[in-house]
Design a protein around this motif. Structure first.
Motif, mmCIF file in Angstrom:
data_model
loop_
_atom_site.group_PDB
_atom_site.id
_atom_site.type_symbol
_atom_site.label_atom_id
_atom_site.label_comp_id
_atom_site.label_asym_id
_atom_site.label_seq_id
_atom_site.Cartn_x
_atom_site.Cartn_y
_atom_site.Cartn_z
ATOM 1 N N ILE A 172 11.348 62.949 -24.230
ATOM 2 C CA ILE A 172 12.419 62.278 -24.971
ATOM 3 C C ILE A 172 12.501 60.891 -24.887
ATOM 4 O O ILE A 172 13.026 60.599 -23.569
ATOM 5 N N HIS A 173 12.093 59.890 -25.605
ATOM 6 C CA HIS A 173 12.079 58.569 -25.420
ATOM 7 C C HIS A 173 13.409 58.036 -26.149
ATOM 8 O O HIS A 173 13.660 58.275 -27.193
ATOM 9 N N PHE A 174 13.768 57.017 -25.321
ATOM 10 C CA PHE A 174 15.190 56.222 -26.149
ATOM 11 C C PHE A 174 15.319 54.976 -25.750
ATOM 12 O O PHE A 174 14.653 54.558 -24.664
ATOM 13 N N ASN A 175 15.966 54.392 -26.311
ATOM 14 C CA ASN A 175 16.551 52.795 -26.339
ATOM 15 C C ASN A 175 17.985 52.423 -26.874
ATOM 16 O O ASN A 175 17.998 52.777 -27.812
ATOM 17 N N ILE A 176 18.430 51.690 -26.147
ATOM 18 C CA ILE A 176 19.699 51.389 -26.420
ATOM 19 C C ILE A 176 19.953 49.616 -26.841
ATOM 20 O O ILE A 176 19.229 49.039 -26.040
ATOM 21 N N SER A 177 20.553 49.276 -27.701
ATOM 22 C CA SER A 177 20.802 47.841 -28.052
ATOM 23 C C SER A 177 22.316 47.721 -28.554
ATOM 24 O O SER A 177 22.831 48.614 -29.273
ATOM 25 N N HIS A 178 22.921 46.789 -28.221
ATOM 26 C CA HIS A 178 24.342 46.339 -29.049
ATOM 27 C C HIS A 178 24.494 44.830 -29.192
ATOM 28 O O HIS A 178 23.821 44.013 -28.308
ATOM 29 N N SER A 179 25.301 44.596 -29.917
ATOM 30 C CA SER A 179 25.794 43.164 -30.278
ATOM 31 C C SER A 179 27.083 43.130 -30.924
ATOM 32 O O SER A 179 27.365 43.734 -32.151
ATOM 33 N N SER A 180 28.082 42.366 -30.458
ATOM 34 C CA SER A 180 29.330 42.171 -30.993
ATOM 35 C C SER A 180 30.117 43.577 -30.965
ATOM 36 O O SER A 180 30.056 44.270 -29.867
ATOM 37 N N THR A 181 30.215 44.126 -32.021
ATOM 38 C CA THR A 181 30.808 45.590 -31.965
ATOM 39 C C THR A 181 29.915 46.675 -32.470
ATOM 40 O O THR A 181 30.240 47.761 -32.838
ATOM 41 N N LYS A 182 28.771 46.306 -32.534
ATOM 42 C CA LYS A 182 27.552 47.373 -33.047
ATOM 43 C C LYS A 182 26.813 47.949 -32.052
ATOM 44 O O LYS A 182 26.470 47.046 -31.032
ATOM 45 N N VAL A 183 26.500 49.105 -31.959
ATOM 46 C CA VAL A 183 25.514 49.568 -30.980
ATOM 47 C C VAL A 183 24.449 50.573 -31.810
ATOM 48 O O VAL A 183 24.633 51.131 -32.782
ATOM 49 N N ALA A 184 23.361 50.413 -31.151
ATOM 50 C CA ALA A 184 22.112 51.193 -31.742
ATOM 51 C C ALA A 184 21.399 52.091 -30.823
ATOM 52 O O ALA A 184 21.263 51.489 -29.441
ATOM 53 N N VAL A 185 20.988 53.021 -31.031
ATOM 54 C CA VAL A 185 20.284 54.045 -30.052
ATOM 55 C C VAL A 185 19.170 54.544 -30.821
ATOM 56 O O VAL A 185 19.205 55.016 -31.887
ATOM 57 N N GLY B 123 11.369 51.247 -28.852
ATOM 58 C CA GLY B 123 12.308 49.887 -28.358
ATOM 59 C C GLY B 123 13.160 49.563 -29.904
ATOM 60 O O GLY B 123 12.519 49.696 -30.986
ATOM 61 N N CYS B 124 14.469 49.048 -29.378
ATOM 62 C CA CYS B 124 15.189 48.774 -30.732
ATOM 63 C C CYS B 124 15.962 47.523 -30.166
ATOM 64 O O CYS B 124 16.125 47.334 -29.050
ATOM 65 N N ASP B 125 16.281 46.661 -31.442
ATOM 66 C CA ASP B 125 17.301 45.540 -31.074
ATOM 67 C C ASP B 125 18.111 45.150 -32.159
ATOM 68 O O ASP B 125 17.605 45.182 -33.257
ATOM 69 N N ILE B 126 19.381 45.001 -31.791
ATOM 70 C CA ILE B 126 20.334 44.667 -32.971
ATOM 71 C C ILE B 126 21.153 43.335 -32.454
ATOM 72 O O ILE B 126 21.310 43.101 -31.391
ATOM 73 N N GLU B 127 21.188 42.450 -33.406
ATOM 74 C CA GLU B 127 21.811 41.156 -33.068
ATOM 75 C C GLU B 127 22.659 40.810 -34.278
ATOM 76 O O GLU B 127 22.200 40.833 -35.580
ATOM 77 N N GLN B 128 23.866 40.200 -33.941
ATOM 78 C CA GLN B 128 24.583 39.603 -35.017
ATOM 79 C C GLN B 128 24.183 38.264 -35.132
ATOM 80 O O GLN B 128 23.681 37.302 -34.478
ATOM 81 N N VAL B 129 23.991 37.740 -36.630
ATOM 82 C CA VAL B 129 23.469 36.657 -36.897
ATOM 83 C C VAL B 129 24.737 35.561 -36.681
ATOM 84 O O VAL B 129 25.711 35.666 -37.423
ATOM 85 N N ALA B 130 24.277 34.642 -35.793
ATOM 86 C CA ALA B 130 25.288 33.615 -35.578
ATOM 87 C C ALA B 130 24.840 32.280 -35.223
ATOM 88 O O ALA B 130 23.417 32.020 -35.894
ATOM 89 N N ASP B 131 25.487 31.284 -34.786
ATOM 90 C CA ASP B 131 24.950 29.774 -34.616
ATOM 91 C C ASP B 131 23.670 30.050 -33.597
ATOM 92 O O ASP B 131 23.776 30.828 -32.653
ATOM 93 N N ILE B 132 22.676 29.342 -33.762
ATOM 94 C CA ILE B 132 21.629 29.185 -32.874
ATOM 95 C C ILE B 132 21.451 28.080 -31.880
ATOM 96 O O ILE B 132 22.046 26.958 -32.410
ATOM 97 N N ASP B 133 20.763 28.138 -30.835
ATOM 98 C CA ASP B 133 20.374 26.868 -30.334
ATOM 99 C C ASP B 133 18.869 26.838 -30.164
ATOM 100 O O ASP B 133 17.936 27.562 -29.688
ATOM 101 N N LEU B 134 18.391 25.701 -30.850
ATOM 102 C CA LEU B 134 16.943 25.648 -31.241
ATOM 103 C C LEU B 134 16.434 25.442 -29.850
ATOM 104 O O LEU B 134 15.071 25.658 -29.645
ATOM 105 N N ALA B 135 16.963 24.958 -29.008
ATOM 106 C CA ALA B 135 16.398 24.822 -27.437
ATOM 107 C C ALA B 135 15.816 26.214 -26.839
ATOM 108 O O ALA B 135 14.980 26.330 -26.267
ATOM 109 N N VAL B 136 16.484 27.301 -27.367
ATOM 110 C CA VAL B 136 16.120 28.616 -26.808
ATOM 111 C C VAL B 136 15.050 28.993 -27.826
ATOM 112 O O VAL B 136 14.014 29.750 -27.134
ATOM 113 N N ALA B 137 15.055 28.857 -28.876
ATOM 114 C CA ALA B 137 13.567 29.055 -29.468
ATOM 115 C C ALA B 137 12.445 28.462 -29.061
ATOM 116 O O ALA B 137 11.461 28.996 -28.941
ATOM 117 N N GLU B 138 12.528 26.958 -28.770
ATOM 118 C CA GLU B 138 11.512 26.214 -28.192
ATOM 119 C C GLU B 138 11.037 26.703 -26.906
ATOM 120 O O GLU B 138 9.981 26.845 -26.466
#
Length: 226
Positions: free
Chosen positions: A84-97, A105-120
């Motif tokens: 049994i393989h599993f993975n957990i992710s959460h963002s703000s008030t949401k959780v995913a398993v 692998g899973c990931d969930i993220e709330q769409v919010a303001d971004i920092d383009l330096a992080v993308a770079e």
């Protein structure tokens, strides 16, 4: 078979709901919740335990009875249930398993303001250039689409930061699917972008399967199954 379970943990603000789910959680998950300073993180931890319990019920198991281990890169697993393989992710008030019979692998993220330096810094050169070539109004959603796809792949690979996010690229498609190229230690995989909550981006990485993943969004924390 892959299942993705999701929920909003805001109802756990009710002490009765939180107390019931806390009491049903394993000592490991209760200790994790207790270690957090902020209430929000405690809710997410116990919410994840409840979704783990719900998913494990399909295998005739309970989360409260499970032991946990971590591989050398920190990825958690069930030592007594290696199939049994599993993975957990959460963002703000949401959780995913996510659950699967192979690495997932899973990931969930709330769409919010971004920092383009992080993308770079953390996106590949091609991803960053593609993002910067978009109209400004489209960049936030695209940023989190890239981010969740990359995170889901990295988590499925189970290598932690031994796999630098800038070392590979993801290519979102138009049909809820995506591809990837570059430094790819996980050779057989499928990248998906399921629709979940409005205002959130979610991604799933799994071994290729003929069937679509089962997506379950739970809204009633008062059922006995949770």
């Amino acid at each position: 078979m892959t299942r993705l379970l999701l929920a909003d943990v805001q109802p756990l603000e009710d002490p009765a709901v939180f107390g019931r789910l806390y009491g049903n959680a394993s000592p490991v998950r209760r200790a994790a919740a207790d270690s957090f300073r902020f209430r929000k993180d405690k809710l997410l931890s116990i919410g994840a335990a409840a979704l783990l319990d719900r998913g494990l019920a399909a295998f005739g198991l309970r989360e409260k009875d499970m032991s946990y281990g971590r591989n050398e890169y920190g990825k958690p697993f069930f030592p007594d249930a290696p199939g049994i393989h599993f993975n957990i992710s959460h963002s703000s008030t949401k959780v995913a398993v996510a659950f699967s019979d192979s690495p997932v692998g899973c990931d969930i993220e709330q769409v919010a303001d971004i920092d383009l330096a992080v993308a770079e810094r953390f996106f590949s050169r091609g991803e960053y250039e593609s993002l910067m070539g978009m109209p400004p109004g489209e960049r936030r959603k695209a940023f989190f689409r890239y981010w969740t796809l990359k995170e889901s792949y990295m988590k499925a690979a189970g290598l932690g930061l031994r796999l630098p996010p800038e070392s590979f690229s993801v290519y979102p498609g138009q049909d809820g699917r995506a591809s990837a190229g570059g430094n790819l230690p996980l050779k057989e995989f499928e990248l998906l972008c399921p629709e979940t909550f409005e205002g959130y981006e979610c991604a799933l990485c799994r071994k290729p399967e003929d069937n679509v993943p089962e997506i379950c969004i739970f809204t009633d924390w008062n059922t006995t199954s949770l």
